[in-house]
Design an enzyme around this catalytic site. Structure first.
Site, PDB file in Angstrom:
ATOM      1  N   ARG A  66      15.920  30.518  53.181  1.00 20.76           N
ATOM      2  CA  ARG A  66      17.019  29.766  53.809  1.00 20.76           C
ATOM      3  C   ARG A  66      17.695  30.582  54.915  1.00 20.76           C
ATOM      4  O   ARG A  66      18.096  30.043  55.952  1.00 20.76           O
ATOM      5  CB  ARG A  66      18.039  29.383  52.735  1.00 20.76           C
ATOM      6  N   HIS A  70      18.310  29.256  58.635  1.00 23.55           N
ATOM      7  CA  HIS A  70      19.642  29.143  59.226  1.00 23.55           C
ATOM      8  C   HIS A  70      19.794  30.040  60.453  1.00 23.55           C
ATOM      9  O   HIS A  70      20.632  29.771  61.317  1.00 23.55           O
ATOM     10  CB  HIS A  70      20.716  29.476  58.186  1.00 23.55           C
ATOM     11  N   GLY A  76      17.866  30.451  68.223  1.00 24.15           N
ATOM     12  CA  GLY A  76      16.522  30.960  67.987  1.00 24.15           C
ATOM     13  C   GLY A  76      16.486  32.030  66.908  1.00 24.15           C
ATOM     14  O   GLY A  76      17.517  32.425  66.363  1.00 24.15           O
ATOM     15  N   SER A  80      20.943  36.567  64.616  1.00 29.63           N
ATOM     16  CA  SER A  80      22.382  36.407  64.902  1.00 29.63           C
ATOM     17  C   SER A  80      23.178  36.129  63.636  1.00 29.63           C
ATOM     18  O   SER A  80      24.352  36.502  63.535  1.00 29.63           O
ATOM     19  CB  SER A  80      22.601  35.297  65.930  1.00 29.63           C
ATOM     20  N   ASN A  98      27.147  28.175  56.127  1.00 25.44           N
ATOM     21  CA  ASN A  98      26.901  29.518  55.594  1.00 25.44           C
ATOM     22  C   ASN A  98      27.998  30.074  54.695  1.00 25.44           C
ATOM     23  O   ASN A  98      27.723  30.899  53.822  1.00 25.44           O
ATOM     24  CB  ASN A  98      26.679  30.501  56.757  1.00 25.44           C
ATOM     25  N   HIS A 197      12.919  23.167  49.208  1.00 27.98           N
ATOM     26  CA  HIS A 197      13.881  22.840  48.148  1.00 27.98           C
ATOM     27  C   HIS A 197      13.206  22.697  46.785  1.00 27.98           C
ATOM     28  O   HIS A 197      13.820  22.254  45.828  1.00 27.98           O
ATOM     29  CB  HIS A 197      14.657  21.563  48.503  1.00 27.98           C
ATOM     30  N   ASP A 249      15.305  21.590  42.342  1.00 28.76           N
ATOM     31  CA  ASP A 249      14.136  21.002  41.692  1.00 28.76           C
ATOM     32  C   ASP A 249      14.234  21.347  40.208  1.00 28.76           C
ATOM     33  O   ASP A 249      13.939  22.467  39.802  1.00 28.76           O
ATOM     34  CB  ASP A 249      12.853  21.572  42.307  1.00 28.76           C
TER      35      ASP A 249
END
Length: 331
Positions: A66, A70, A76, A80, A98, A197, A249
């Protein structure tokens, strides 16, 4: 004669170059062998530390996948997301997607520290995240793929980009698809990458509206299996418990497989953004059916889509920098 033979060898080698992994950007490209000479043990070091982290906590595999996602959807794949706030920089960690949610930063720190000892100022934080996402997937039973490398790290972050570009659990199908298309990804990538997920957790606050007030009429989401909804309500009350965690799940929560898609076909997707893949678009519904039928087909497409996502606007050549500490730009 010798010169002509050498030229022939060069041209032959170039013809076998890994073009399928390359991403032309400002005259540069990513390729899997980027650190073969400068830091040959780089991937081995990443894999070792990720393996220890996932062994300590299975959930970390999903968190590292994840984190890469993100990061790539904001400016890109440039690391960052890892920057902490300073006087002149507002961290993406503060954004709605976040805050109290993104995790795995300490694992990235540990990897970076080890790599700085091995080969100082060589391996970027952005590449560390790309490799860690792949290794995390493999460690919990998912597919492997060759990771193109050569990304550099940004010298800035974008709080607004993080708030606006990352798909949200309550976004409409069209909004989510548009956010993917803006990154050069298509509906196939959207459905395949949503398959991540199959591992991990979501907070009560991210799906509460489905249980109590999906359409502003004080009624639950009609596309949510009612027996499943009753179980969810037991741990996610109408108010309070925002941070309570639930399995994305519930069938095989720590195994990377295609049961996520089977759950969607049974109307037992946890997030609204999961279930709408079945209820709001015919093309995505057919893709869900396809992946639910074949773990192998899902794995193949997931690997392709992860490489494609990892190629979103990388900083290459002399752009950006190689951070010494992933949390701050070099002084």
């Amino acid at each position: 004669m010798a010169k002509s033979i050498n030229l022939f060898l060069v041209l032959t080698l170039l013809s076998f170059a890994p073009l399928c992994f390359c991403h032309n950007t400002y005259g540069g490209y990513l390729y899997p062998q980027f650190y073969d000479q400068s830091c040959p043990r780089a991937q081995e070091i990443v894999k070792s530390i990720v393996a220890k982290a996932v062994a300590r906590e299975a959930r970390m595999a999903a968190s590292l996948v994840r984190l890469h996602f993100h990061d790539c959807f904001v400016k890109g794949c440039d690391a960052s997301i890892l920057l902490d706030s300073t006087g002149s920089l507002i961290s993406e960690k503060r954004s709605n997607p976040n805050r109290n949610s993104a995790r795995g930063f300490e694992v990235i720190d540990e990897i970076k520290s080890a790599l700085e000892k091995e080969c100082p100022l060589t391996v970027s934080c952005a590449d560390i995240m790309a490799i860690a996402a792949r290794d995390s997937t493999v460690l919990v039973g998912g597919p492997s793929w060759v990771v193109p490398l050569g990304r550099r790290d940004s010298k800035g972050a974008s709080l607004s980009g993080s708030n606006n570009n990352i798909p949200a659990p309550n976004n409409t199908f069209q909004t989510i698809l548009t956010k993917f298309k803006l990154q050069g990804l298509d509906i196939v990538d959207l459905v395949a990458l949503s398959g991540s997920h199959t591992i991990g957790n979501a907070r009560c606050v991210s799906f509460r509206q489905r249980l109590y007030n999906q359409s502003g009429n004080s009624k639950p989401d009609s596309t949510l299996d009612q027996s499943y909804a009753a179980k969810l309500r037991a741990g996610c009350p109408r108010s309070g418990g925002d941070q309570n965690l639930f399995l994305l799940d519930f069938v095989s929560p720590t195994k990377f497989d295609n049961s996520y898609f089977k759950n969607l076909l049974s109307y037992k997707g946890l997030l609204s953004s999961d279930q709408i893949l079945v209820t709001k678009n015919e093309v995505s519904l057919e893709l869900v059916k396809k992946y639910a039928e074949s773990n192998e087909v899902f794995f193949q497409q997931f690997a392709k889509s992860m490489v494609k996502m990892g190629n979103i606007s990388p900083l290459i050549g002399y752009r950006g920098e190689i951070r010494k500490n992933c949390r701050k730009i070099n002084s």
